[in-house]
Design a protein around this motif. Structure first.
Motif, PDB file in Angstrom:
ATOM      1  N   VAL A 240       0.842  -1.201   0.000  1.00 23.65           N
ATOM      2  CA  VAL A 240       0.000   0.000   0.000  1.00 23.65           C
ATOM      3  C   VAL A 240       0.879   1.254   0.000  1.00 23.65           C
ATOM      4  CG1 VAL A 240      -1.780   1.294   1.220  1.00 23.65           C
ATOM      5  CG2 VAL A 240      -1.867  -1.209   1.204  1.00 23.65           C
ATOM      6  N   PHE A 241       1.905   1.245   0.837  1.00 20.77           N
ATOM      7  CA  PHE A 241       2.834   2.377   0.898  1.00 20.77           C
ATOM      8  C   PHE A 241       3.482   2.618  -0.469  1.00 20.77           C
ATOM      9  CE2 PHE A 241       7.285   3.729   1.406  1.00 20.77           C
ATOM     10  CZ  PHE A 241       7.098   4.974   1.989  1.00 20.77           C
ATOM     11  N   VAL A 242       3.980   1.563  -1.092  1.00 24.35           N
ATOM     12  CA  VAL A 242       4.631   1.668  -2.401  1.00 24.35           C
ATOM     13  C   VAL A 242       3.645   2.167  -3.452  1.00 24.35           C
ATOM     14  CG1 VAL A 242       5.704   0.342  -4.265  1.00 24.35           C
ATOM     15  CG2 VAL A 242       6.383  -0.075  -1.891  1.00 24.35           C
ATOM     16  N   ALA A 243       2.374   1.727  -3.347  1.00 19.79           N
ATOM     17  CA  ALA A 243       1.352   2.166  -4.303  1.00 19.79           C
ATOM     18  C   ALA A 243       1.183   3.687  -4.259  1.00 19.79           C
ATOM     19  CB  ALA A 243       0.026   1.479  -4.002  1.00 19.79           C
ATOM     20  N   PHE A 244       1.190   4.261  -3.061  1.00 20.57           N
ATOM     21  CA  PHE A 244       1.088   5.721  -2.935  1.00 20.57           C
ATOM     22  C   PHE A 244       2.296   6.407  -3.575  1.00 20.57           C
ATOM     23  CE2 PHE A 244      -2.024   5.175   0.648  1.00 20.57           C
ATOM     24  CZ  PHE A 244      -2.989   6.040   0.154  1.00 20.57           C
ATOM     25  N   ILE A 245       3.485   5.853  -3.342  1.00 26.73           N
ATOM     26  CA  ILE A 245       4.705   6.450  -3.908  1.00 26.73           C
ATOM     27  C   ILE A 245       4.677   6.379  -5.437  1.00 26.73           C
ATOM     28  CG2 ILE A 245       7.219   6.345  -3.980  1.00 26.73           C
ATOM     29  CD1 ILE A 245       6.008   7.219  -1.280  1.00 26.73           C
ATOM     30  N   LEU A 246       4.280   5.228  -5.960  1.00 27.14           N
ATOM     31  CA  LEU A 246       4.193   5.072  -7.419  1.00 27.14           C
ATOM     32  C   LEU A 246       3.145   6.010  -8.003  1.00 27.14           C
ATOM     33  CD1 LEU A 246       4.403   1.171  -7.774  1.00 27.14           C
ATOM     34  CD2 LEU A 246       6.166   2.839  -8.383  1.00 27.14           C
ATOM     35  N   ALA A 247       2.029   6.155  -7.290  1.00 27.69           N
ATOM     36  CA  ALA A 247       0.963   7.041  -7.775  1.00 27.69           C
ATOM     37  C   ALA A 247       1.432   8.493  -7.818  1.00 27.69           C
ATOM     38  CB  ALA A 247      -0.265   6.902  -6.880  1.00 27.69           C
ATOM     39  N   TYR A 248       2.232   8.881  -6.839  1.00 25.80           N
ATOM     40  CA  TYR A 248       2.748  10.255  -6.788  1.00 25.80           C
ATOM     41  C   TYR A 248       3.678  10.532  -7.983  1.00 25.80           C
ATOM     42  CZ  TYR A 248       5.426  14.324  -5.259  1.00 25.80           C
ATOM     43  OH  TYR A 248       6.044  15.543  -5.196  1.00 25.80           O
ATOM     44  N   HIS A 249       4.507   9.560  -8.324  1.00 28.71           N
ATOM     45  CA  HIS A 249       5.505   9.769  -9.380  1.00 28.71           C
ATOM     46  C   HIS A 249       4.981   9.431 -10.773  1.00 28.71           C
ATOM     47  CE1 HIS A 249       8.921  10.765  -6.836  1.00 28.71           C
ATOM     48  NE2 HIS A 249       8.588   9.772  -6.021  1.00 28.71           N
ATOM     49  N   TYR A 250       4.103   8.435 -10.896  1.00 26.18           N
ATOM     50  CA  TYR A 250       3.758   7.923 -12.223  1.00 26.18           C
ATOM     51  C   TYR A 250       2.262   7.919 -12.534  1.00 26.18           C
ATOM     52  CZ  TYR A 250       8.524   6.219 -11.653  1.00 26.18           C
ATOM     53  OH  TYR A 250       9.870   6.124 -11.415  1.00 26.18           O
ATOM     54  N   GLY A 251       1.445   8.469 -11.659  1.00 26.72           N
ATOM     55  CA  GLY A 251       0.017   8.542 -11.966  1.00 26.72           C
ATOM     56  C   GLY A 251      -0.839   7.797 -10.957  1.00 26.72           C
ATOM     57  N   ASN A 252      -2.031   8.357 -10.718  1.00 28.24           N
ATOM     58  CA  ASN A 252      -2.858   7.804  -9.643  1.00 28.24           C
ATOM     59  C   ASN A 252      -3.482   6.449  -9.939  1.00 28.24           C
ATOM     60  OD1 ASN A 252      -4.552   8.808 -11.557  1.00 28.24           O
ATOM     61  ND2 ASN A 252      -5.862   9.972 -10.174  1.00 28.24           N
ATOM     62  N   THR A 253      -3.378   5.951 -11.172  1.00 25.52           N
ATOM     63  CA  THR A 253      -3.896   4.604 -11.449  1.00 25.52           C
ATOM     64  C   THR A 253      -3.099   3.545 -10.683  1.00 25.52           C
ATOM     65  OG1 THR A 253      -2.510   4.508 -13.438  1.00 25.52           O
ATOM     66  CG2 THR A 253      -4.813   5.173 -13.731  1.00 25.52           C
ATOM     67  N   HIS A 254      -1.884   3.886 -10.257  1.00 27.54           N
ATOM     68  CA  HIS A 254      -1.068   2.942  -9.482  1.00 27.54           C
ATOM     69  C   HIS A 254      -1.647   2.707  -8.084  1.00 27.54           C
ATOM     70  CE1 HIS A 254       1.834   4.031 -12.643  1.00 27.54           C
ATOM     71  NE2 HIS A 254       2.408   2.862 -12.379  1.00 27.54           N
ATOM     72  N   LEU A 255      -2.612   3.535  -7.691  1.00 26.51           N
ATOM     73  CA  LEU A 255      -3.263   3.316  -6.402  1.00 26.51           C
ATOM     74  C   LEU A 255      -4.032   1.999  -6.374  1.00 26.51           C
ATOM     75  CD1 LEU A 255      -4.646   6.894  -5.624  1.00 26.51           C
ATOM     76  CD2 LEU A 255      -2.757   5.721  -4.485  1.00 26.51           C
ATOM     77  N   LEU A 256      -4.393   1.495  -7.545  1.00 34.07           N
ATOM     78  CA  LEU A 256      -5.093   0.210  -7.615  1.00 34.07           C
ATOM     79  C   LEU A 256      -4.228  -0.923  -7.047  1.00 34.07           C
ATOM     80  CD1 LEU A 256      -6.715   0.552 -11.157  1.00 34.07           C
ATOM     81  CD2 LEU A 256      -7.796   0.904  -8.928  1.00 34.07           C
ATOM     82  N   ILE A 257      -2.916  -0.744  -7.119  1.00 38.33           N
ATOM     83  CA  ILE A 257      -2.010  -1.732  -6.519  1.00 38.33           C
ATOM     84  C   ILE A 257      -2.248  -1.796  -5.007  1.00 38.33           C
ATOM     85  CG2 ILE A 257       0.426  -2.300  -6.079  1.00 38.33           C
ATOM     86  CD1 ILE A 257       1.099  -0.850  -8.709  1.00 38.33           C
ATOM     87  N   GLY A 258      -2.586  -0.645  -4.437  1.00 35.78           N
ATOM     88  CA  GLY A 258      -2.844  -0.586  -3.005  1.00 35.78           C
ATOM     89  C   GLY A 258      -4.020  -1.443  -2.574  1.00 35.78           C
ATOM     90  N   ILE A 259      -5.007  -1.613  -3.455  1.00 34.07           N
ATOM     91  CA  ILE A 259      -6.163  -2.469  -3.131  1.00 34.07           C
ATOM     92  C   ILE A 259      -5.688  -3.909  -2.949  1.00 34.07           C
ATOM     93  CG2 ILE A 259      -8.370  -3.358  -3.961  1.00 34.07           C
ATOM     94  CD1 ILE A 259      -8.756  -0.700  -5.434  1.00 34.07           C
ATOM     95  N   GLY A 260      -4.776  -4.343  -3.832  1.00 29.00           N
ATOM     96  CA  GLY A 260      -4.185  -5.675  -3.675  1.00 29.00           C
ATOM     97  C   GLY A 260      -3.391  -5.770  -2.380  1.00 29.00           C
ATOM     98  N   GLY A 261      -2.705  -4.675  -2.030  1.00 24.29           N
ATOM     99  CA  GLY A 261      -1.946  -4.656  -0.778  1.00 24.29           C
ATOM    100  C   GLY A 261      -2.847  -4.804   0.437  1.00 24.29           C
ATOM    101  N   LEU A 262      -4.005  -4.147   0.413  1.00 26.43           N
ATOM    102  CA  LEU A 262      -4.954  -4.259   1.523  1.00 26.43           C
ATOM    103  C   LEU A 262      -5.508  -5.676   1.632  1.00 26.43           C
ATOM    104  CD1 LEU A 262      -6.806  -0.857   1.040  1.00 26.43           C
ATOM    105  CD2 LEU A 262      -5.415  -1.503   3.018  1.00 26.43           C
ATOM    106  N   LEU A 263      -5.713  -6.317   0.493  1.00 26.46           N
ATOM    107  CA  LEU A 263      -6.177  -7.701   0.504  1.00 26.46           C
ATOM    108  C   LEU A 263      -5.115  -8.620   1.111  1.00 26.46           C
ATOM    109  CD1 LEU A 263      -8.279  -9.833  -0.264  1.00 26.46           C
ATOM    110  CD2 LEU A 263      -7.238  -9.942  -2.551  1.00 26.46           C
TER     111      LEU A 263
END
Length: 229
Positions: free
Chosen positions: A62-85
């Motif tokens: 989830v943490f990495v998803a936020f960092i990726l979203a900040y640098h490369y676009g907010n669609t990377h936040l979807l990775i965070g959903i997998g992290g929460l699972l």
């Protein structure tokens, strides 16, 4: 007759696995059935501590998803959903796996669970801090503080009443993960909306914690009177 015996056995296993804490959350029925199903599928080499590590890995994702979203676009936040699972999987199965295999370490597990939960919340809040901009960054701090307050309330309630409850009314950690997942999904579609959700969650946690603290003070006062008698 055989069907009744099977149901009775399942009921006994269910009782042993989930009676160490009081659950009141909305999803508890389906969640507990799913946990019981998954426990039967866990390979023998997987230990409760390994599952705890899986839970922490989910928080890191989830943490990495936020960092990726900040640098490369907010669609990377979807990775965070997998992290929460992943976090739910590890956090829900570690202690239950120990009880399922008849190798529980109550106080060791209790301590490890509290510490890992705190570190997970810090990671998620820190991730949002780096993703957010301007005044919205303070909401990351508020979220961590307010969630920490709710954890303190749970520990104090356990000390005063002897009942360990991680839920606040119908909301528990699982429901919070679902809410955060929906927020990440919404932010991936509409940039900036996460700030409004963060304000709403912070306000909700503040209200819930204030009410729970008042209830806890009354329980503490009642305990003091009982001890004096």
């Amino acid at each position: 007759m055989e069907c009744n015996t099977k149901r009775e056995k399942v009921a006994v296993v269910h009782q042993k696995l989930f009676t160490d804490r009081e659950r009141t959350n909305i999803l508890r029925g389906g969640e507990q059935k799913l946990i019981l199903f998954l426990l039967k599928k866990v390979p023998g080499w997987v230990t409760p501590n390994f599952m705890t590590g899986i839970g922490m890995l989910g928080s890191v994702v989830v943490f990495v998803a936020f960092i990726l979203a900040y640098h490369y676009g907010n669609t990377h936040l979807l990775i965070g959903i997998g992290g929460l699972l992943i976090n739910w999987l590890g956090d829900s199965l570690d202690g239950r796996l120990a009880y399922y295999r008849h190798i529980p370490r109550k106080w060791y597990g209790f301590t490890l669970d509290i510490v890992m939960d705190w570190l997970s919340i810090v990671l998620i809040g820190l991730g949002y801090y780096f993703y957010a901009s301007g005044p919205y960054q303070v909401l990351a701090f508020l979220f961590v503080v307010l969630y920490g307050w709710s954890m303190i309330i749970a520990l104090l309630r356990y000390k005063i009443t002897g009942n360990y409850r991680i839920d606040t009314g119908h909301l528990g950690p699982t429901e919070l993960r679902v809410i955060i997942s929906l927020i990440l999904l919404a932010e991936s579609l509409i940039t900036g909306i996460i700030g409004y959700f963060a304000m709403a969650i912070s306000a909700l946690l503040l209200i819930i914690n204030t009410v729970d603290t008042q209830k806890l003070l009354k329980e503490g006062d009642a305990r003091d009177k009982a001890d004096r008698v």
